[in-house]
Design a protein around this motif. Sequence first.
Motif, PDB file in Angstrom:
ATOM      1  N   TRP A 248      23.036  60.771  62.433  1.00 14.77           N
ATOM      2  CA  TRP A 248      22.992  60.334  61.030  1.00 14.77           C
ATOM      3  C   TRP A 248      21.559  60.076  60.586  1.00 14.77           C
ATOM      4  O   TRP A 248      21.175  60.449  59.462  1.00 14.77           O
ATOM      5  CB  TRP A 248      23.843  59.073  60.884  1.00 14.77           C
ATOM      6  CG  TRP A 248      23.799  58.483  59.511  1.00 14.77           C
ATOM      7  CD1 TRP A 248      24.520  58.880  58.407  1.00 14.77           C
ATOM      8  CD2 TRP A 248      22.989  57.384  59.083  1.00 14.77           C
ATOM      9  NE1 TRP A 248      24.201  58.099  57.333  1.00 14.77           N
ATOM     10  CE2 TRP A 248      23.264  57.164  57.718  1.00 14.77           C
ATOM     11  CE3 TRP A 248      22.064  56.571  59.723  1.00 14.77           C
ATOM     12  CZ2 TRP A 248      22.656  56.168  56.983  1.00 14.77           C
ATOM     13  CZ3 TRP A 248      21.443  55.570  58.994  1.00 14.77           C
ATOM     14  CH2 TRP A 248      21.733  55.369  57.637  1.00 14.77           C
ATOM     15  N   SER A 256      33.398  64.080  64.023  1.00 16.99           N
ATOM     16  CA  SER A 256      34.483  63.094  64.139  1.00 16.99           C
ATOM     17  C   SER A 256      35.028  63.029  65.559  1.00 16.99           C
ATOM     18  O   SER A 256      35.646  62.032  65.944  1.00 16.99           O
ATOM     19  CB  SER A 256      35.606  63.458  63.165  1.00 16.99           C
ATOM     20  OG  SER A 256      36.088  64.771  63.431  1.00 16.99           O
ATOM     21  N   ARG A 263      37.267  56.043  63.317  1.00 21.74           N
ATOM     22  CA  ARG A 263      36.601  56.646  62.168  1.00 21.74           C
ATOM     23  C   ARG A 263      35.359  55.825  61.865  1.00 21.74           C
ATOM     24  O   ARG A 263      35.419  54.603  61.753  1.00 21.74           O
ATOM     25  CB  ARG A 263      37.536  56.674  60.958  1.00 21.74           C
ATOM     26  CG  ARG A 263      36.887  57.329  59.727  1.00 21.74           C
ATOM     27  CD  ARG A 263      37.914  57.595  58.660  1.00 21.74           C
ATOM     28  NE  ARG A 263      38.590  56.394  58.236  1.00 21.74           N
ATOM     29  CZ  ARG A 263      39.664  56.377  57.448  1.00 21.74           C
ATOM     30  NH1 ARG A 263      40.185  57.512  57.045  1.00 21.74           N
ATOM     31  NH2 ARG A 263      40.227  55.233  57.101  1.00 21.74           N
ATOM     32  N   GLN A 265      31.851  55.032  59.560  1.00 19.34           N
ATOM     33  CA  GLN A 265      31.106  55.109  58.312  1.00 19.34           C
ATOM     34  C   GLN A 265      29.787  54.375  58.512  1.00 19.34           C
ATOM     35  O   GLN A 265      29.785  53.231  58.981  1.00 19.34           O
ATOM     36  CB  GLN A 265      31.888  54.485  57.150  1.00 19.34           C
ATOM     37  CG  GLN A 265      33.168  55.231  56.791  1.00 19.34           C
ATOM     38  CD  GLN A 265      33.893  54.590  55.623  1.00 19.34           C
ATOM     39  OE1 GLN A 265      33.502  53.538  55.139  1.00 19.34           O
ATOM     40  NE2 GLN A 265      34.956  55.222  55.167  1.00 19.34           N
ATOM     41  N   THR A 267      26.119  53.114  56.731  1.00 22.54           N
ATOM     42  CA  THR A 267      25.440  52.818  55.469  1.00 22.54           C
ATOM     43  C   THR A 267      24.079  52.221  55.765  1.00 22.54           C
ATOM     44  O   THR A 267      23.961  51.321  56.606  1.00 22.54           O
ATOM     45  CB  THR A 267      26.264  51.838  54.615  1.00 22.54           C
ATOM     46  OG1 THR A 267      27.566  52.373  54.401  1.00 22.54           O
ATOM     47  CG2 THR A 267      25.591  51.594  53.273  1.00 22.54           C
TER      48      THR A 267
END
Length: 527
Positions: A248, A256, A263, A265, A267
Amino acid sequence: MSEILDWRALRVFSLYRIILSGLLVTLLIMPRSGMLPTIWQPDMFGIVALLYFVFAIGSGISVGRWESNGTQFGLQVILDLVALSLLGFSSGDPTGIYATLMLVPVCFAGFWKPGAGTQLFSAVAILGMLASTLVHQLLGTQPYPLAELGALSATQLAIALVSTVVGRNMADTRRLVGKRELDLASLTELNTFIVQRMEEGVVVVDAENVIRMINPAAGQLFGVSSSAQLHQQLVELSPALATALEHWREGKPVGSELLAPLRLQITATGPGRDERAVLLLEDIQGQNTRVQREKLAALGRLTASLAHEIRNPLGAISYSAQLLAEAPDLQAQEQKLTAIILAQSKRLNRLIEEILTLSRRKTPLWLDLQLGQWMTKLRDEWRLSWPDLAERLSLSIENGGENLQVRVDPDHLRQLLTLLLDNALKHGTPEQGVACIAIRVYRAGASATPCIEVSDNGRGIDSEMEQRIYEPFFTTRHDGSGLGLYLARELCEANYCELRYSPVQTGGSCFRITFPMERPITSAIDD
C-alpha cells in the motif's frame, strides 16, 4: 505570563539576579580590575552589592517553596528595584547603568504577571531614580539634567505598559491553548475508548511500521495479547499484514488473498502514505456468520408464525382423516390413502411442535448442578421412560467427574441431551452390529473445563456435510425435520456452552458439550 503560576519563570529570573549580583561582587573585590568606574561611596556600594548577592542566592533557593509565587515574585522585584537604586546612588550616577538595569525586572513583571502591579513596579523604579537624583542635587556633588531623568521615567512607564499588554495577550493565548489541549485530551480519550470496544480490529502504525495502538479485537484476530504488541514491529504481529502495508505504501494493489479470511482497509492519517497509517481489519467469516444468524433468526420468526397458521387447518385435516378412516364402506385403496394422510399429518404436526418449541425457548434459569450425580439420576429416569435408549446407552463418569459442578439451566440441559440422544438413535446405527450410545462426563485436566460427550458407533458424518449439520431443516432422512441439532446448538449458546462435532476414530460420531467454567462446590442440587 498567565494566571497559571509558573515556577520555572521565577527560577529563570532568580538565576539572572544571581549572575548580576555575583558579577558586581566579583568586579568589586578584584584589585585594579578597571572594570568598574570610580565609585562615589565604595563602602556603601560594596555592602549593598554583597547584600544583593546574598538576597539573590536566598531567593533562588526559596523558589517554589512559598504557597504563593505571586507574592514572592512581587517582593523580589521591589527588592531588586531598591537594591539597584541604592547601587546607582552609591556609584554616583543614579541615572546611569543601574537605572537602565531597573528596566529588566519591570519588563519581566509585565510578562510574568500583567496587571496593575507592573505599573506599581515602574513607579517604584521612577521614585528610586528621583530620590537618588534629588539627594545628589542637595549634596551638591554634581548636577544631573532633568531631561535624562524624564526620558528614563518615560521609558519605565512605556516598558510597563507594553509588557502588560503583551503579557495579557500571552496569558489569553496560553489559556486558549490549555483549553484546546484539554479538549484534545478528552477527544483522544473518547476515541481510544471507542476504538478499544470496536468489534473490528484496529491497528495504528507509524512511518517505521511500529505499532502505536492496537485494540483487543485485532489481538483476538491474530491470537495475541494487544498490550504485548505495543511498540513492536508490525511484522512481528503478522508478516502478511506487514507485506500488505508495504504494498500500500508503494502504491501497489493489496491482494485480498494475503489476509484471507480478513478484509483490510488502510487509511493514511498524514499528508502521504509514508506517515502514520490506520489498518482496519474485519473478519469476513465472522461477519458472514452474524449475517447468517440474523437471517436464520428472521426465518425462525417467520416459520413460527406460519406454524401457528398451519396448525389449525392441519388439525382439521387430521381429524377429518380419522373420521373418514372409521367409515365402514371404505375400499382398500381408500384406506391406504387415508393412512397416508394420517401419517403425513402426524409428521407435519411433529415438525410444527419442534418449530414452536424453538420459538418458545424460555430464558435460562441457571442453577449450580453437581454434574455426575445429576447425570446418574437422569440415566435412571431414561431407563424407565425411554426403553429403546436404555438398551443401547452407557454412562461413564471419569477424571473426577463425580465432583464437577457447573452452572446451567437443568431443563435446557435435559432437552439438549435428549436431542443429541434422539439424533444418535436415528443416525448412529452401524451397518452391521448393535447400535451403542455412550455418554461420558469428564474434565480433561486440572485446569480444563467440564465436558459431556455423546458418541455412537454409527457411520459418522461425511466431511462435506459437517458444515451443514447445524443448519435448520437440513436432514439426510426423508422423515426428519432437520431442527434437532440446530435447536441443540441454540440451547448450548443460551447457556454459554459450546457444542462441537468430531468423528470417532473407530467409526461413529461424537458431540461434545463444553461448559464455560467449573463452579465451586457449595451444595448438591437435587434436580
